[in-house]
Design an enzyme around this catalytic site. Structure first.
Site, short mmCIF file in Angstrom:
data_model
loop_
_atom_site.label_atom_id
_atom_site.label_comp_id
_atom_site.label_asym_id
_atom_site.label_seq_id
_atom_site.Cartn_x
_atom_site.Cartn_y
_atom_site.Cartn_z
N CYS A 45 3.98 47.33 -41.43
CA CYS A 45 2.53 47.40 -41.45
C CYS A 45 2.04 47.74 -42.86
CB CYS A 45 2.03 48.46 -40.47
SG CYS A 45 2.11 47.96 -38.73
N HIS A 79 -3.55 49.68 -41.22
CA HIS A 79 -3.97 50.86 -40.47
C HIS A 79 -3.94 52.12 -41.33
CE1 HIS A 79 0.00 52.83 -40.02
NE2 HIS A 79 0.50 51.60 -39.93
#
Length: 230
Positions: A203, A189
């Site tokens: 992440c 992301h």
């Protein structure tokens, strides 16, 4: 979904990336390092080289901006160099030479490969490199939230994108942009904070402009290969 126009654009860029590059730089570029916010022909040449190599996706502007800085870091790391914003003769010489890294196995034809050691994400289409991105993955530190504690680790293995969430979303651990989930709540992301070290909760953080491009290239079902090194 990945339409014909996007597919054509990705293949066109991939063909450019596969073309041997001869970098032309002004004579003074060899002796005058380029710094953040530098301007001029030498910066334009740098941006052209990074774009042709698949590290930069915007058109050359002649201004050393944040997008150029992230592209410089990614290129330097791809060549085993310490990422730094200052662009001196060593980086320029490396840009003028083809990569000596071995080719990918033929089984890996498409998808994203995340190299945890180099902190890089590379996208492939039809066994050709389309783009390489500077990332920040799990910090390998302990964190606690809502009474639960864990170690910030990006999982290693072979996965597939399971969900795409466009735009900004805010969860218990922070904000995410153009999220591409590949295992549970772990996603590739965009982030406004992508330092030169592993710093996430697990992440794979990428620069915001890169997140826009990745969201165009990767779709649900595309493979994501996370490796300690590639």
């Amino acid at each position: 979904m990945f339409n014909d126009a996007r597919w054509g654009a990705a293949l066109a860029l991939a063909l450019v990336c596969a073309t041997p590059l001869v970098l032309s730089t002004p004579a003074h570029a060899e002796t005058t390092p380029l710094r953040y916010r530098s301007r001029g022909a030498a910066v334009t040449d740098l941006q052209k080289a990074l774009r042709e190599r698949g590290f930069l996706w915007s058109k050359p502007t002649g201004v050393y901006d944040s997008r150029t800085r992230f592209a410089v870091w990614a290129f330097q790391k791809s060549r085993g160099m310490r990422p730094q914003t200052l662009v001196g003769p060593a980086t320029l010489r490396a840009l003028s030479r083809p990569s000596k890294r071995p080719p990918l196995p033929k089984s890996l034809r498409t998808g994203a490969v995340i190299d945890l050691r180099r902190q890089l994400l590379t996208v492939y289409r039809d066994h050709r490199k389309v783009m390489t991105v500077h990332v920040s993955t799990g910090a390998h530190s302990r964190y606690c939230h809502s009474g639960r504690c864990a170690i910030a680790i990006t999982p290693v293995g072979d996965f597939r994108i399971t969900k795409r969430t466009p735009g900004w979303t805010t969860g218990p651990l922070g904000s995410m942009y153009n999220s591409l989930y590949f295992v549970g709540g772990v996603a590739i992301h965009g982030s406004s904070q992508v330092p030169r070290r592993p710093a996430s909760h697990g992440c794979v953080r990428v620069p915001l402009r890169a997140a826009d491009r990745l969201f165009e290239l990767l779709d649900v079902g595309d493979p994501v290969h996370v490796r300690r090194s590639t």
